[in-house]
Write an enzyme that holds these catalytic residues in place. Structure first.
Site, PDB file in Angstrom:
ATOM      1  N   SER A 103       0.868  -1.188   0.000  1.00  0.00           N
ATOM      2  CA  SER A 103       0.000   0.000   0.000  1.00  0.00           C
ATOM      3  C   SER A 103       0.898   1.229   0.000  1.00  0.00           C
ATOM      4  O   SER A 103       2.104   1.133   0.254  1.00  0.00           O
ATOM      5  CB  SER A 103      -0.845  -0.040   1.275  1.00  0.00           C
ATOM      6  OG  SER A 103      -1.406   1.214   1.572  1.00  0.00           O
TER       7      SER A 103
ATOM      8  N   TYR B 112      -2.982  -1.193  10.101  1.00  0.00           N
ATOM      9  CA  TYR B 112      -2.908  -1.351   8.640  1.00  0.00           C
ATOM     10  C   TYR B 112      -1.523  -0.909   8.154  1.00  0.00           C
ATOM     11  O   TYR B 112      -0.857  -1.622   7.399  1.00  0.00           O
ATOM     12  CB  TYR B 112      -4.012  -0.517   7.984  1.00  0.00           C
ATOM     13  CG  TYR B 112      -4.092  -0.661   6.478  1.00  0.00           C
ATOM     14  CD1 TYR B 112      -4.796  -1.712   5.900  1.00  0.00           C
ATOM     15  CD2 TYR B 112      -3.481   0.253   5.627  1.00  0.00           C
ATOM     16  CE1 TYR B 112      -4.871  -1.851   4.519  1.00  0.00           C
ATOM     17  CE2 TYR B 112      -3.547   0.134   4.250  1.00  0.00           C
ATOM     18  CZ  TYR B 112      -4.258  -0.921   3.704  1.00  0.00           C
ATOM     19  OH  TYR B 112      -4.329  -1.062   2.335  1.00  0.00           O
TER      20      TYR B 112
HETATM   21  P1  NDP Z   1     -11.849  -4.809  -1.090  1.00  0.00           P
HETATM   22  O1  NDP Z   1     -12.378  -4.525   0.268  1.00  0.00           O
HETATM   23  O2  NDP Z   1     -12.610  -4.425  -2.298  1.00  0.00           O
HETATM   24  O3  NDP Z   1     -11.437  -6.339  -1.223  1.00  0.00           O
HETATM   25  C1  NDP Z   1     -10.830  -7.020  -0.156  1.00  0.00           C
HETATM   26  C2  NDP Z   1     -10.761  -8.485  -0.532  1.00  0.00           C
HETATM   27  O4  NDP Z   1     -10.104  -9.201   0.506  1.00  0.00           O
HETATM   28  C3  NDP Z   1     -12.141  -9.087  -0.698  1.00  0.00           C
HETATM   29  O5  NDP Z   1     -12.095  -9.918  -1.827  1.00  0.00           O
HETATM   30  C4  NDP Z   1     -12.355  -9.896   0.570  1.00  0.00           C
HETATM   31  O6  NDP Z   1     -13.154 -11.031   0.274  1.00  0.00           O
HETATM   32  C5  NDP Z   1     -10.923 -10.301   0.913  1.00  0.00           C
HETATM   33  N1  NDP Z   1     -10.700 -10.484   2.340  1.00  0.00           N
HETATM   34  C6  NDP Z   1     -10.699  -9.544   3.319  1.00  0.00           C
HETATM   35  N2  NDP Z   1     -10.477 -10.107   4.513  1.00  0.00           N
HETATM   36  C7  NDP Z   1     -10.327 -11.442   4.292  1.00  0.00           C
HETATM   37  C8  NDP Z   1     -10.072 -12.565   5.125  1.00  0.00           C
HETATM   38  N3  NDP Z   1      -9.943 -12.457   6.454  1.00  0.00           N
HETATM   39  N4  NDP Z   1      -9.980 -13.772   4.543  1.00  0.00           N
HETATM   40  C9  NDP Z   1     -10.124 -13.928   3.223  1.00  0.00           C
HETATM   41  N5  NDP Z   1     -10.346 -12.898   2.363  1.00  0.00           N
HETATM   42  C10 NDP Z   1     -10.454 -11.678   2.910  1.00  0.00           C
HETATM   43  O7  NDP Z   1     -10.398  -4.101  -1.103  1.00  0.00           O
HETATM   44  P2  NDP Z   1      -9.393  -3.704  -2.266  1.00  0.00           P
HETATM   45  O8  NDP Z   1      -9.651  -4.452  -3.500  1.00  0.00           O
HETATM   46  O9  NDP Z   1      -9.312  -2.244  -2.272  1.00  0.00           O
HETATM   47  O10 NDP Z   1      -8.037  -4.220  -1.566  1.00  0.00           O
HETATM   48  C11 NDP Z   1      -7.310  -5.334  -1.995  1.00  0.00           C
HETATM   49  C12 NDP Z   1      -5.914  -5.215  -1.422  1.00  0.00           C
HETATM   50  O11 NDP Z   1      -5.289  -4.027  -1.901  1.00  0.00           O
HETATM   51  C13 NDP Z   1      -5.875  -5.128   0.101  1.00  0.00           C
HETATM   52  O12 NDP Z   1      -4.749  -5.824   0.595  1.00  0.00           O
HETATM   53  C14 NDP Z   1      -5.694  -3.640   0.343  1.00  0.00           C
HETATM   54  O13 NDP Z   1      -5.087  -3.375   1.577  1.00  0.00           O
HETATM   55  C15 NDP Z   1      -4.806  -3.270  -0.819  1.00  0.00           C
HETATM   56  N6  NDP Z   1      -4.808  -1.867  -1.170  1.00  0.00           N
HETATM   57  C16 NDP Z   1      -5.940  -1.227  -1.620  1.00  0.00           C
HETATM   58  C17 NDP Z   1      -5.897   0.104  -1.971  1.00  0.00           C
HETATM   59  C18 NDP Z   1      -7.058   0.853  -2.500  1.00  0.00           C
HETATM   60  O14 NDP Z   1      -6.934   2.074  -2.709  1.00  0.00           O
HETATM   61  N7  NDP Z   1      -8.189   0.237  -2.751  1.00  0.00           N
HETATM   62  C19 NDP Z   1      -4.644   0.877  -1.837  1.00  0.00           C
HETATM   63  C20 NDP Z   1      -3.550   0.115  -1.361  1.00  0.00           C
HETATM   64  C21 NDP Z   1      -3.626  -1.200  -1.041  1.00  0.00           C
HETATM   65  P3  NDP Z   1     -14.300 -11.549   1.305  1.00  0.00           P
HETATM   66  O15 NDP Z   1     -15.087 -10.345   1.716  1.00  0.00           O
HETATM   67  O16 NDP Z   1     -15.076 -12.550   0.524  1.00  0.00           O
HETATM   68  O17 NDP Z   1     -13.555 -12.177   2.436  1.00  0.00           O
END
Ligand code: NDP
Length: 254
Positions: free
Chosen positions: A144, A157
């Site tokens: 991130s 985070y």
């Molecule tokens: P979303 O919230 O859209 O997606 C998060 C994903 O992670 C979902 O598919 C969710 O699936 C899964 N997830 C969360 N917790 C768990 C868990 N305990 N076990 C299994 N799966 C899990 O977030 P983003 O797409 O934005 O984020 C994806 C990654 O990118 C993350 O690591 C985030 O920190 C990182 N990121 C995002 C940024 C942004 O601006 N969006 C910037 C920088 C980094 P489900 O709900 O089915 O469990």
């Protein structure tokens, strides 16, 4: 395009059922990989699989809460059994809890660290024998901007995402002689459910991100797909331990 061809490769994308993970899964599938998407919400994962299957490659869904180390290990074993091999692991699942540092309960700290850091480590550890057996492997860990910068309302985070970069470097050093490349991707501000929640809570966030980002816009999940394909393919065989910002220039601004 041969260096980017993923035909015959099997990729696991955690959090691959939405947001950035689904966009990277699409990229990998378009490049020829079979993709296994992992999340807690099986219905959401099955919808993602239906979409990925229309791209002409086999796709599968696995249900797992990756804050649970035992489930991480089981999930990797199940994923490797789906097609009898594992070539690519994308550790993308992540979450945040927003509040000032003095207000976190220890359980909240642990929930974020277990998902964003310990889960990543355990999945890498569990994938290692499969990648080694295949004679090659690619691990992509999602960091991130908070791997670089501090953030007042995201202490666990930020701690987890900073650590993901050091974890990446450590594994890259350890496993380079096994022909396993381990890299991190650091997304800038990308329009997903995660940041939609942040924008709803933080007044002016939308505008501040646009003003600071040289590209002059928020990212979209598809902005991550090309970098994922590069880091998953033989085109990046001499790239390891890198932390690649995909941020429209956000991290180069003073
Ligand atoms: P979303 O919230 O859209 O997606 C998060 C994903 O992670 C979902 O598919 C969710 O699936 C899964 N997830 C969360 N917790 C768990 C868990 N305990 N076990 C299994 N799966 C899990 O977030 P983003 O797409 O934005 O984020 C994806 C990654 O990118 C993350 O690591 C985030 O920190 C990182 N990121 C995002 C940024 C942004 O601006 N969006 C910037 C920088 C980094 P489900 O709900 O089915 O469990």
């Amino acid at each position: 395009m041969e260096p980017f061809d993923l035909t015959g490769k099997v990729a696991v994308v955690t959090g691959g059922n939405g947001g950035i993970g689904l966009a990277m899964a699409r990229g990998l599938a378009l490049a020829g990989a079979s993709v296994i998407v992992v999340g807690r919400d099986l219905g959401k994962s099955e919808r993602a699989v239906r979409e990925l299957s229309t791209l002409g490659r086999a796709a599968h869904a696995l249900q797992a809460d990756l804050s649970d180390a035992i489930r991480c290990r089981e999930m990797v074993a199940q994923a490797a059994a789906v097609r009898g091999r594992l070539d690519i692991l994308v550790n993308n699942a992540g979450m945040s809890i927003r509040k000032p540092p003095q207000d976190y309960a220890l359980e909240e700290w642990r929930a974020v660290i277990d998902t964003n850091l310990t889960g990543v480590f355990v999945c890498c550890q569990a994938a290692y024998p499969h990648l080694r057996a295949a004679g090659h492997g690619k691990i992509i860990n999602i960091g991130s901007m908070m791997s670089i910068f501090g953030a007042s309302h995201a202490t666990p985070y930020s701690a987890s995402k900073g650590a993901v970069v050091q974890l990446t470097r450590s594994l890259a050093s350890a496993w380079a002689r096994d022909n396993i490349q381990v890299n991190a991707v650091l997304p800038g501000w990308i329009d997903t459910d995660l940041t939609r929640r942040a924008r709803a809570e933080v007044a002016g966030l939308q505008e501040r991100v646009v003003a600071r980002t040289p590209a002059g816009r928020w990212g979209v999940p598809g902005d991550l797909a090309g970098t994922a394909v590069f880091l998953a393919s033989s085109a990046s065989d001499f790239v390891t331990g890198a932390a690649v910002p995909v941020d429209g220039g956000y991290s180069i601004q003073a």
